[in-house]
Design an enzyme around this catalytic site. Structure first.
Site, PDB file in Angstrom:
ATOM      1  N   ARG A  45       0.255  -0.971  -0.035  1.00 50.06           N
ATOM      2  CA  ARG A  45       0.018   0.273   0.004  1.00 50.06           C
ATOM      3  C   ARG A  45       0.973   1.362  -0.304  1.00 50.06           C
ATOM      4  O   ARG A  45       1.022   1.929  -0.434  1.00 50.06           O
ATOM      5  CB  ARG A  45      -0.793  -0.075   1.524  1.00 50.06           C
ATOM      6  CG  ARG A  45      -1.396   1.249   1.298  1.00 50.06           C
ATOM      7  CD  ARG A  45      -3.077   1.384   1.945  1.00 50.06           C
ATOM      8  NE  ARG A  45      -2.397   0.180   2.842  1.00 50.06           N
ATOM      9  CZ  ARG A  45      -1.900   0.216   4.573  1.00 50.06           C
ATOM     10  NH1 ARG A  45      -0.668   1.757   4.358  1.00 50.06           N
ATOM     11  NH2 ARG A  45      -1.855  -0.693   5.198  1.00 50.06           N
ATOM     12  N   ASP A 169      -8.539  20.070 -12.619  1.00 49.01           N
ATOM     13  CA  ASP A 169      -8.419  18.243 -13.411  1.00 49.01           C
ATOM     14  C   ASP A 169      -7.976  18.854 -14.492  1.00 49.01           C
ATOM     15  O   ASP A 169      -8.744  18.835 -15.546  1.00 49.01           O
ATOM     16  CB  ASP A 169      -9.825  18.601 -13.229  1.00 49.01           C
ATOM     17  CG  ASP A 169     -10.336  16.728 -13.459  1.00 49.01           C
ATOM     18  OD1 ASP A 169      -9.625  16.430 -14.381  1.00 49.01           O
ATOM     19  OD2 ASP A 169     -11.429  16.203 -12.700  1.00 49.01           O
ATOM     20  N   LYS A 194      -9.245   8.028 -18.660  1.00 42.11           N
ATOM     21  CA  LYS A 194      -9.749   8.620 -20.052  1.00 42.11           C
ATOM     22  C   LYS A 194      -8.350   8.627 -20.900  1.00 42.11           C
ATOM     23  O   LYS A 194      -7.869   7.537 -21.312  1.00 42.11           O
ATOM     24  CB  LYS A 194     -10.300   9.587 -19.665  1.00 42.11           C
ATOM     25  CG  LYS A 194     -11.639  10.101 -18.942  1.00 42.11           C
ATOM     26  CD  LYS A 194     -12.481   9.233 -18.843  1.00 42.11           C
ATOM     27  CE  LYS A 194     -13.186   9.135 -17.372  1.00 42.11           C
ATOM     28  NZ  LYS A 194     -13.079  10.767 -16.791  1.00 42.11           N
TER      29      LYS A 194
HETATM   30  C1  LIG Z   1     -14.108  10.682 -15.893  1.00 47.62           C
HETATM   31  C2  LIG Z   1     -13.570  12.323 -14.657  1.00 47.62           C
HETATM   32  C3  LIG Z   1     -13.297  12.020 -13.492  1.00 47.62           C
HETATM   33  C4  LIG Z   1     -13.489  10.715 -12.315  1.00 47.62           C
HETATM   34  O1  LIG Z   1     -12.318   9.738 -12.863  1.00 47.62           O
HETATM   35  P1  LIG Z   1     -13.004   7.807 -12.822  1.00 47.62           P
HETATM   36  O2  LIG Z   1     -11.831   7.312 -13.460  1.00 47.62           O
HETATM   37  O3  LIG Z   1     -14.111   7.753 -13.558  1.00 47.62           O
HETATM   38  O4  LIG Z   1     -12.956   8.439 -11.200  1.00 47.62           O
HETATM   39  C5  LIG Z   1     -13.155  13.228 -12.848  1.00 47.62           C
HETATM   40  N1  LIG Z   1     -13.525  14.317 -13.593  1.00 47.62           N
HETATM   41  C6  LIG Z   1     -12.942  14.152 -15.070  1.00 47.62           C
HETATM   42  C7  LIG Z   1     -12.877  15.483 -15.872  1.00 47.62           C
HETATM   43  C8  LIG Z   1     -13.420  12.696 -15.392  1.00 47.62           C
HETATM   44  O5  LIG Z   1     -14.069  13.075 -16.566  1.00 47.62           O
END
Ligand SMILES: *Cc1c(COP(=O)(O)O)cnc(C)c1O
Length: 380
Positions: A45, A169, A194
């Site tokens: 971990r 983000d 993504k």
């Molecule tokens: C998909 C997404 C998230 C969350 O990510 P997960 O891997 O699905 O937990 C956060 N921010 C953005 C902009 C996203 O497109």
């Protein structure tokens, strides 16, 4: 060194064996020479050699001090929110990713952390909303699903002035197109699910810190809360990142052509794409991004839920699914899918029309993608 080269050669061959593909260290613990004396790893971990390669890689790509890998994008987001204390406030972009909104609004609100949402595409709104309680300014740029752009450099100056941290983000842009730390951000987050992993085959999240001091805090939270990314998914993410520049550039090529096609189609009311000079913050996007990304949203002249549904259900190459950034093109209707839980009037105010369609361009041939959208649009 240019991005394409830097990405590949930031991944060192395995020190122990020379393996050019990072080995998957599928182990929970590490044998010690004597109590407390080990080779840098004691428990899976806390640290793992495969995960460590991914963490170093993302730190390099985002020009940060350290990287951290989590079990999902939301786990990464959760770790960053845990920097705060009860009574602190977050000023965030109004069309925050739905999952981030949910955790802030339903979990952290209950724990005494207040969320204030503003349209960050105009920095004056940010300036007017911060108070002495604001500890984080949280932005996404481009946003989901209306592709609004926030001026990262300008907002970082506001954060500095009030002693808050700027969190970006960077999921929609990817490190190939935008490096928020270079623009003044303190923390960068990715849903690696993504573009980074890029093949719609795993869930993962990453955090990158600007400073060693912040890195120590995130490391402590990562180890204390425990939502780490496993060795196999760390390896798959590294493997995905090896082709990131190639994929994202092809995806941008496709998106530019698709956006122009949509902008000229008689059934389309409005196209949201930062690369079009009709986009309200096109100039800011041009300054802070290398290219304009591969996400597009558009609404129809027949602005009804049904018309949007008909287009989304008529494409063959664009697969109807949530998520984005993978090699295969995806299509979705936010009003019925990703943003279904938002009341209609709030949705409309945020620019999410009933017929709004969001697409994620993959790496298929652009002519085929355009033909697919054309046959779907011509049906209405
Ligand atoms: C998909 C997404 C998230 C969350 O990510 P997960 O891997 O699905 O937990 C956060 N921010 C953005 C902009 C996203 O497109």
């Amino acid at each position: 060194m240019k991005n394409e080269t830097k990405i590949l050669h930031s991944i060192e061959p395995d020190l122990l064996t020379g393996a050019i593909s990072t080995p998957i260290y599928q182990t929970a613990t590490f044998v010690q020479d004597s109590p407390g004396v080990h080779h840098g790893f004691d428990y899976g971990r806390t640290n793992n050699p495969t995960r460590a390669v991914l963490e170093k890689l993302i730190a390099t790509l985002e020009n940060g001090s350290h990287g951290f890998a989590f079990a999902s994008g939301l786990a990464a987001i959760d770790a960053v929110i845990k920097l705060l204390n009860s009574g602190d406030q977050i000023v965030a972009v109004d069309d925050l990713y739905g999952g981030t909104w949910r955790t802030l609004n339903h979990i952290y609100n209950r724990l005494g952390i207040q969320l204030v949402r503003v349209d960050c595409s105009d920095v004056r709104n940010v300036r007017a909303s911060v108070t002495d309680k604001t500890k984080l300014i949280w932005i996404e740029s481009p946003t989901n699903p209306t592709l609004k752009i926030a001026d990262i450099k300008e907002i970082s100056l506001i954060a500095k002035k009030i002693g808050a941290l700027l969190v970006v983000d960077n999921t929609f842009a990817s490190p190939v197109l935008q490096n928020p730390i270079d623009l003044g951000a303190d923390i960068v987050i990715h849903s690696a699910t993504k573009y980074l992993a890029g093949h719609s085959d795993l869930i993962a999240g990453l955090v990158v810190t600007r400073t060693v001091e912040l890195a120590e805090q995130i490391k402590f939270i990562q180890n204390s809360s425990g939502a780490i990314l496993g060795p196999f998914d760390s390896w798959l993410t590294i493997r995905g990142i090896e082709t990131l520049a190639l994929r994202v550039n092809k995806q941008c090529d496709n998106a530019e052509l698709v956006a122009h096609f949509l902008a000229n189609h008689p059934s389309v009311k409005r196209v949201n794409y930062p690369g079009l000079d009709t986009h309200p913050n096109h100039e800011i996007a041009k300054n802070q991004q290398a290219r304009f990304g591969a996400m597009i949203s558009f609404s129809l002249k027949t602005d009804t839920i049904d018309a949007g549904t008909q287009v989304c259900s008529s494409t063959e190459l664009f697969k109807l699914a949530e998520s984005l950034g993978g090699v295969k093109s995806l299509i979705c209707q936010p009003a019925l899918m990703t943003h279904k839980s938002i009341p209609q009037d709030v949705r409309h105010a945020a620019g999410i029309d009933d017929s709004l369609i969001r697409i994620s361009c993959g790496i298929e041939n652009a002519d085929d993608l355009i033909a697919d959208l054309k046959q779907a649009l011509d049906k209405i």
